[in-house]
Design a protein around this motif. Structure first.
Motif, PDB file in Angstrom:
ATOM      1  N   ALA A 133      42.805  47.369  26.494  1.00 29.50           N
ATOM      2  CA  ALA A 133      41.855  48.097  26.859  1.00 29.50           C
ATOM      3  C   ALA A 133      42.016  49.612  26.028  1.00 29.50           C
ATOM      4  CB  ALA A 133      41.912  48.564  28.387  1.00 29.50           C
ATOM      5  N   LEU A 134      43.237  50.003  25.828  1.00 26.25           N
ATOM      6  CA  LEU A 134      43.510  51.151  24.798  1.00 26.25           C
ATOM      7  C   LEU A 134      42.960  51.118  23.486  1.00 26.25           C
ATOM      8  CD1 LEU A 134      44.672  53.673  24.591  1.00 26.25           C
ATOM      9  CD2 LEU A 134      46.997  52.553  24.362  1.00 26.25           C
ATOM     10  N   ALA A 135      43.183  49.739  22.767  1.00 23.05           N
ATOM     11  CA  ALA A 135      42.610  49.315  21.623  1.00 23.05           C
ATOM     12  C   ALA A 135      40.967  49.498  21.455  1.00 23.05           C
ATOM     13  CB  ALA A 135      43.261  48.202  21.205  1.00 23.05           C
ATOM     14  N   LEU A 136      40.735  48.992  22.499  1.00 19.97           N
ATOM     15  CA  LEU A 136      39.031  49.128  22.634  1.00 19.97           C
ATOM     16  C   LEU A 136      38.626  50.719  22.688  1.00 19.97           C
ATOM     17  CD1 LEU A 136      38.100  46.144  24.906  1.00 19.97           C
ATOM     18  CD2 LEU A 136      37.656  46.219  22.417  1.00 19.97           C
ATOM     19  N   SER A 140      36.757  52.746  19.687  1.00 19.89           N
ATOM     20  CA  SER A 140      35.388  53.227  20.382  1.00 19.89           C
ATOM     21  C   SER A 140      35.196  54.640  20.087  1.00 19.89           C
ATOM     22  CB  SER A 140      35.046  53.236  21.804  1.00 19.89           C
ATOM     23  OG  SER A 140      34.876  51.736  22.261  1.00 19.89           O
ATOM     24  N   VAL A 141      36.338  55.702  20.166  1.00 17.43           N
ATOM     25  CA  VAL A 141      36.200  56.941  20.043  1.00 17.43           C
ATOM     26  C   VAL A 141      36.185  57.405  18.807  1.00 17.43           C
ATOM     27  CG1 VAL A 141      38.015  58.932  20.336  1.00 17.43           C
ATOM     28  CG2 VAL A 141      37.755  57.524  22.098  1.00 17.43           C
ATOM     29  N   LEU A 142      36.998  56.598  17.675  1.00 17.48           N
ATOM     30  CA  LEU A 142      36.984  56.786  16.298  1.00 17.48           C
ATOM     31  C   LEU A 142      35.598  56.629  15.869  1.00 17.48           C
ATOM     32  CD1 LEU A 142      40.226  55.108  15.101  1.00 17.48           C
ATOM     33  CD2 LEU A 142      39.843  57.549  15.091  1.00 17.48           C
ATOM     34  N   TYR A 143      34.967  55.303  16.463  1.00 11.24           N
ATOM     35  CA  TYR A 143      33.443  55.312  16.300  1.00 11.24           C
ATOM     36  C   TYR A 143      32.536  56.167  16.407  1.00 11.24           C
ATOM     37  CZ  TYR A 143      29.215  52.457  15.302  1.00 11.24           C
ATOM     38  OH  TYR A 143      27.987  52.283  15.205  1.00 11.24           O
ATOM     39  N   LEU A 144      32.542  56.975  17.717  1.00 15.56           N
ATOM     40  CA  LEU A 144      31.946  58.075  18.194  1.00 15.56           C
ATOM     41  C   LEU A 144      31.865  59.164  17.186  1.00 15.56           C
ATOM     42  CD1 LEU A 144      32.232  57.920  22.071  1.00 15.56           C
ATOM     43  CD2 LEU A 144      30.087  57.846  20.664  1.00 15.56           C
ATOM     44  N   PHE A 145      33.121  59.408  16.696  1.00 16.45           N
ATOM     45  CA  PHE A 145      33.530  60.683  15.914  1.00 16.45           C
ATOM     46  C   PHE A 145      32.465  60.496  14.538  1.00 16.45           C
ATOM     47  CE2 PHE A 145      37.322  61.963  18.207  1.00 16.45           C
ATOM     48  CZ  PHE A 145      37.315  63.286  17.996  1.00 16.45           C
TER      49      PHE A 145
END
Length: 307
Positions: A133-136, A140-145
């Motif tokens: 879950a943490l890896a996902l 996702s947060v990096l992708y959002l940035f």
């Protein structure tokens, strides 16, 4: 069910309720958009202090708290108070000005900071499901940035780091949830209320509200304190890594509000990232059911290999 399991279940329920209420509170601040954010912040601080003082007085805990208060508790909760004030002010501004996607992104960053502190400072260990879950979430947060064009970065950076730091400090606290909130509200009242009165413009705005708006404004103490009390209750019963993962409920709630109420239109990348985060949340919630199933399958496979 064991006492430990009951405590964990209560903590998870409180964390879920806290984050849902915090996310939905954007609608409350939007209804008071005729006031500047600074005036709403001042009312939130003052009425929160009145509410928590009343609660402690009714429970006969106020005098014992004041007599037994230690310097460490004051410093720790004073630091938490300053962080939550910055968080409150930015969140109110974002709710008024239709920046819910940025606010939600900030609350995505906060749990990652909390989980990192849990792993580095407290040496907490992640289960297989929480690690997935943490890896996902991190991906996702990096992708959002990378795909967050057109968003106000100031909003999500301030909200992310102040809320993540607040969660860490609450984990260090020894005071009960209501006692800690009293100290934090008192510090904010002493530091910020005189500043707001000196500026005077926020006070003039309050005087110009209709009677229905003034009645709504009186509820801001309850709107502020109930989620924080639930958050403090959960923080004392759950590992910081679990608290961090449960906080993803808040940005998902705000994402829904941004779409339905505020009319913000995220790009396709933001939709994908939030969907992956929802999957990660589902893994955390279903972990108690999934782990025994896979452990059993693993045990069956080992037995078959021996045969």
């Amino acid at each position: 069910m064991s006492a430990k399991s009951m405590s964990t279940t209560a903590g998870l329920s409180a964390a879920l309720a806290s984050n849902c209420l915090l996310g939905l509170s954007a609608l409350y601040w939007k209804a008071l958009a005729s006031l500047p954010a600074l005036a709403l912040l001042g009312c939130r601080i003052l009425l929160s202090l009145l509410c928590v003082t009343l609660v402690l007085a009714l429970r006969r805990e106020l005098q014992p708290l004041l007599r037994g208060l230690k310097f460490r508790d004051v410093v720790l909760h004073a630091a938490a108070a300053l962080l939550v004030a910055a968080n409150w002010g930015t969140f109110i501004w974002a709710s008024i000005h239709g920046r819910l996607l940025e606010s939600g992104l900030g609350y995505l960053i906060a749990p990652v900071l909390g989980i990192a502190l849990g792993l580095l400072v407290y040496r907490e260990r992640l289960s297989r499901w929480r690690a997935v879950a943490l890896a996902l979430v991190v991906l996702s947060v990096l992708y959002l940035f990378l795909s967050a064009s057109g968003l106000d970065s100031r909003v999500f950076l301030v909200i992310g780091f102040t809320w993540g730091g607040y969660a860490w400090l609450k984990k260090l606290a020894h005071l009960s949830p209501w006692s800690g909130l009293f100290v934090e509200s008192l510090v904010l009242g002493v530091v910020l209320i005189p500043l707001i009165v000196w500026l005077s413009a926020p006070i003039q705005g309050i005087a110009g509200l209709t009677s229905s708006e003034q009645g709504l404004l009186l509820l801001c103490g309850l709107v502020s304190l109930l989620p924080l009390a639930l958050f403090s209750f959960a923080a004392r019963r759950l590992p910081l890594s679990v608290m961090g993962l449960m906080q993803f409920v808040l940005p998902l709630t705000q994402f829904g509000l941004a779409l339905v109420v505020y009319g913000q239109e995220p790009n396709r990348g933001a939709l994908l990232a939030f969907a992956v985060i929802a999957l990660a949340m589902l893994l955390v919630i279903l972990e108690p059911l999934l782990a025994p199933i896979f452990m059993k399958k693993s045990g069956d496979a080992e037995d078959a290999a021996h045969l």
